[in-house]
Motif scaffolding. Structure first.
Motif, mmCIF file in Angstrom:
data_model
loop_
_atom_site.group_PDB
_atom_site.id
_atom_site.type_symbol
_atom_site.label_atom_id
_atom_site.label_comp_id
_atom_site.label_asym_id
_atom_site.label_seq_id
_atom_site.Cartn_x
_atom_site.Cartn_y
_atom_site.Cartn_z
ATOM 1 N N GLU A 1 39.001 114.425 7.718
ATOM 2 C CA GLU A 1 39.313 113.172 8.394
ATOM 3 C C GLU A 1 40.421 113.348 9.431
ATOM 4 O OE1 GLU A 1 37.732 110.194 8.252
ATOM 5 O OE2 GLU A 1 36.285 111.402 7.135
ATOM 6 N N PRO A 2 40.245 112.768 10.626
ATOM 7 C CA PRO A 2 41.272 112.871 11.664
ATOM 8 C C PRO A 2 42.534 112.106 11.297
ATOM 9 C CG PRO A 2 39.141 112.229 12.590
ATOM 10 C CD PRO A 2 39.034 112.083 11.107
ATOM 11 N N LEU A 3 43.665 112.688 11.626
ATOM 12 C CA LEU A 3 44.947 112.011 11.503
ATOM 13 C C LEU A 3 45.317 111.332 12.826
ATOM 14 C CD1 LEU A 3 47.492 111.576 9.696
ATOM 15 C CD2 LEU A 3 48.386 113.717 10.643
ATOM 16 N N THR A 4 44.632 111.737 13.886
ATOM 17 C CA THR A 4 44.921 111.267 15.234
ATOM 18 C C THR A 4 43.631 110.775 15.893
ATOM 19 O OG1 THR A 4 44.473 113.430 16.230
ATOM 20 C CG2 THR A 4 46.727 113.021 15.468
ATOM 21 N N GLU A 5 43.770 110.299 17.123
ATOM 22 C CA GLU A 5 42.587 110.062 17.941
ATOM 23 C C GLU A 5 41.805 111.364 18.097
ATOM 24 O OE1 GLU A 5 44.256 106.713 21.108
ATOM 25 O OE2 GLU A 5 44.300 108.840 21.647
ATOM 26 N N ILE A 6 40.518 111.209 18.346
ATOM 27 C CA ILE A 6 39.695 112.376 18.678
ATOM 28 C C ILE A 6 39.709 112.529 20.189
ATOM 29 C CG2 ILE A 6 37.395 113.400 18.554
ATOM 30 C CD1 ILE A 6 36.916 111.683 16.051
ATOM 31 N N TRP A 7 40.408 113.539 20.646
ATOM 32 C CA TRP A 7 40.490 113.837 22.084
ATOM 33 C C TRP A 7 39.200 114.518 22.502
ATOM 34 C CZ3 TRP A 7 40.110 118.586 24.487
ATOM 35 C CH2 TRP A 7 40.541 118.683 25.817
#
Length: 522
Positions: free
Chosen positions: A510-516
């Motif tokens: 799971e991402p902790l941040t936006e998906i760049w």
């Protein structure tokens, strides 16, 4: 008996007979003179009926003497502020109107709705100051019409009517929130944008402006859209303020099949940004109205796509079902990153779209057009429903200044690109920032997830705590095989699709941040 009475009093019966004949011959609509109350159902009816008739192109109806005006000459025709609609009544909203001319070649009919009933607002040359223009006003038709209108409402300080929204040209409109300046524009609808067949530009041919009350904080506008391929009925509920919100409902009626339609489209400008590290011959570090496309997927993930001014047309598609929201953002709010005292790019609004009904299957589409000037709007984004999908949409539009929100993941705040000395090698530097992310200490075992799709491969990565911002910096290199680079035709460079995000550990998906994400042409 009737004949005997008629012969006895011929005049009386002739009057009665004449009255009866007149009554019976009155057309039914006039005899039952009850005007339908103006609302979305009323505009729906007009749009549906209009779609059953062939499209009539109104261009060519504006007098030649107006179409030959230069930009400066047209700008010199100004609406007289003292004649603004509702100004004398001291209502919260007031409206001013734009004159036809230059490339505004299609007249718009304006109607004012009061207590459900509509009356056309008439054109008059007395409404305008023609400045230095030598125009023979007698040659202008009395029913000329208008090019559009602008809405005034006090959002920055009490007692001063700020210009908060404009409807002008085709189906374009734009707005600002508190302490902002105009930037990107929205449209009623996009048809066949970036298609080989060429783009079709619908236009709002008629508006109904609902008179507000003395306590109104919102203004309701109805609009009738027309185009060779379709018609449309729109309702805008416009609420200016710290964030200016427009609640929109639209119903589309086909005249013929369309290859592609764009719902909730907006248009912006991106000349160059931080990825280019400035531009030779220009003192300004960055020049753009928007710096990225932001999306929230149905699964709750956030995707950030920095904008680019490509060497050739670039179309990016992001598929989802019932997208939760999307928008073009101007997230860099630092004056020192623009240094433009006139344009003030750090004050340009962001625009966020939130669907209010079931949009079904489709995708967000981003179109980036090569541009050699900042005067060109070269960025377009919109929602594309699946072919033969629904044609009724409801959504909110928020014109806002984006700030980091604690209920959203950390953002990809900055993106920079370096072309390394080694041929075919490129380095990307992404700074991630967010309140929770910034609080994570350097010794915590954060990890990165990087995907490279296309004719390139990942050769190096590094993740560091950034002591200057307290955020985290991800740096990685990709390589394109040299033999592949040499075989590529310059104007047919393949696209390398990149994605990256931070996560709490290597085994945590799971991402902790936006998906760049970024579409890169080496």
């Amino acid at each position: 008996m009737f004949l005997r009475r008629f012969l006895s009093h011929p005049k009386r019966y002739l009057v009665s007979l004449t009255l009866l004949i007149n009554i019976l011959t009155v057309p039914i609509p006039l005899f039952c003179a009850v005007q339908e109350e103006v609302g979305l159902a009323f505009v729906n009816h007009k749009a549906e009926g209009l779609a059953l008739r062939p499209f009539e192109d109104p261009r060519g109806s504006v007098p030649k003497l107006l179409m030959e005006l230069s930009y400066d000459q047209w700008r010199d025709i100004r609406f007289r502020p003292e004649k603004a609609l509702w100004k004398e009544e001291k209502l919260p909203f007031s409206l001013q109107f734009f004159h036809l001319g230059m490339f505004y070649d299609r007249a718009v009919q304006i109607n004012i709705v009061d207590k459900g009933k509509a009356v056309q607002f008439p054109f008059s040359t007395d409404l305008f100051d023609y400045g230095q223009n030598q125009i023979d006003l007698k040659k202008l038709p009395p029913n000329l019409g208008f090019a559009g209108f602008r809405i005034h409402f006090p959002i920055n300080r009490p007692g001063y009517d700020d210009e908060v929204a404009v409807f002008l040209g085709a189906s374009y409109f734009r707005a600002v929130a508190k302490n902002q300046q105009y930037g990107l524009s929205a449209r009623g609808m996009a048809i066949d944008t970036a298609s080989p067949t060429g783009e079709e530009f619908p236009w709002f041919k008629e508006f109904w402006l609902v008179k507000p009350t003395s306590r109104s904080s919102s203004l309701i506008v109805y609009a009738l859209l027309d185009s060779p391929s379709c018609t449309g009925a729109y309702k805008f509920t416009i609420t200016p303020g710290e964030e200016t919100q427009m609640d929109v409902t639209c119903n589309i009626f086909k005249r013929k099949d369309m290859n592609k339609i764009g719902i909730a489209p907006f248009t912006s400008m991106f000349f160059y940004g931080e990825t280019e590290n400035g531009r030779p011959g220009d003192f300004r570090p960055e020049v753009h109205d928007s710096d990225g496309l932001l999306m929230e997927t149905n699964g709750g993930k956030w995707i950030w796509r920095p904008l680019a001014n490509p060497s050739r047309l670039l179309i990016s598609r992001y598929k989802d079902v019932d997208v939760k929201g999307f928008g073009l953002m101007q997230r860099d709010l630092n004056f020192d990153h623009y240094l433009d005292l006139e344009a003030r790019y750090e004050k340009r609004p962001s625009l966020w779209i939130t669907p209010q009904n079931d949009w079904g299957e489709g995708h967000v589409e981003l179109v980036e057009i090569p541009s050699d000037s900042e005067i060109n709007d070269n960025i377009v984004a919109y929602w594309v429903p699946e072919p033969n999908g629904k044609l009724s949409f409801a959504y909110s539009m928020k014109w806002l200044t984006p700030h980091m929100d604690k209920d959203k993941p950390a953002r990809a705040a900055h993106t920079r690109l370096v072309t390394e000395k080694e041929e075919g090698v490129y380095r990307f530097i992404i700074d991630f920032e967010g309140k929770e992310l910034n609080a994570i200490p350097a010794e915590t075992g954060l990890a990165s997830d990087i995907t490279v799709e296309g004719d390139a491969f990942l050769i190096e990565r590094q993740l560091l705590k950034n002591p200057a911002t307290t955020g985290w910096r991800l740096s990685f290199k990709i390589a394109v095989p040299v033999e592949k680079l040499k075989s590529i035709v310059p104007d047919r460079k393949p696209i390398v699709k990149l994605t990256a995000f931070l996560k709490k550990g290597e085994n945590i998906p799971e991402p902790l941040t936006e998906i760049w994400t970024y579409d890169f042409r080496p």
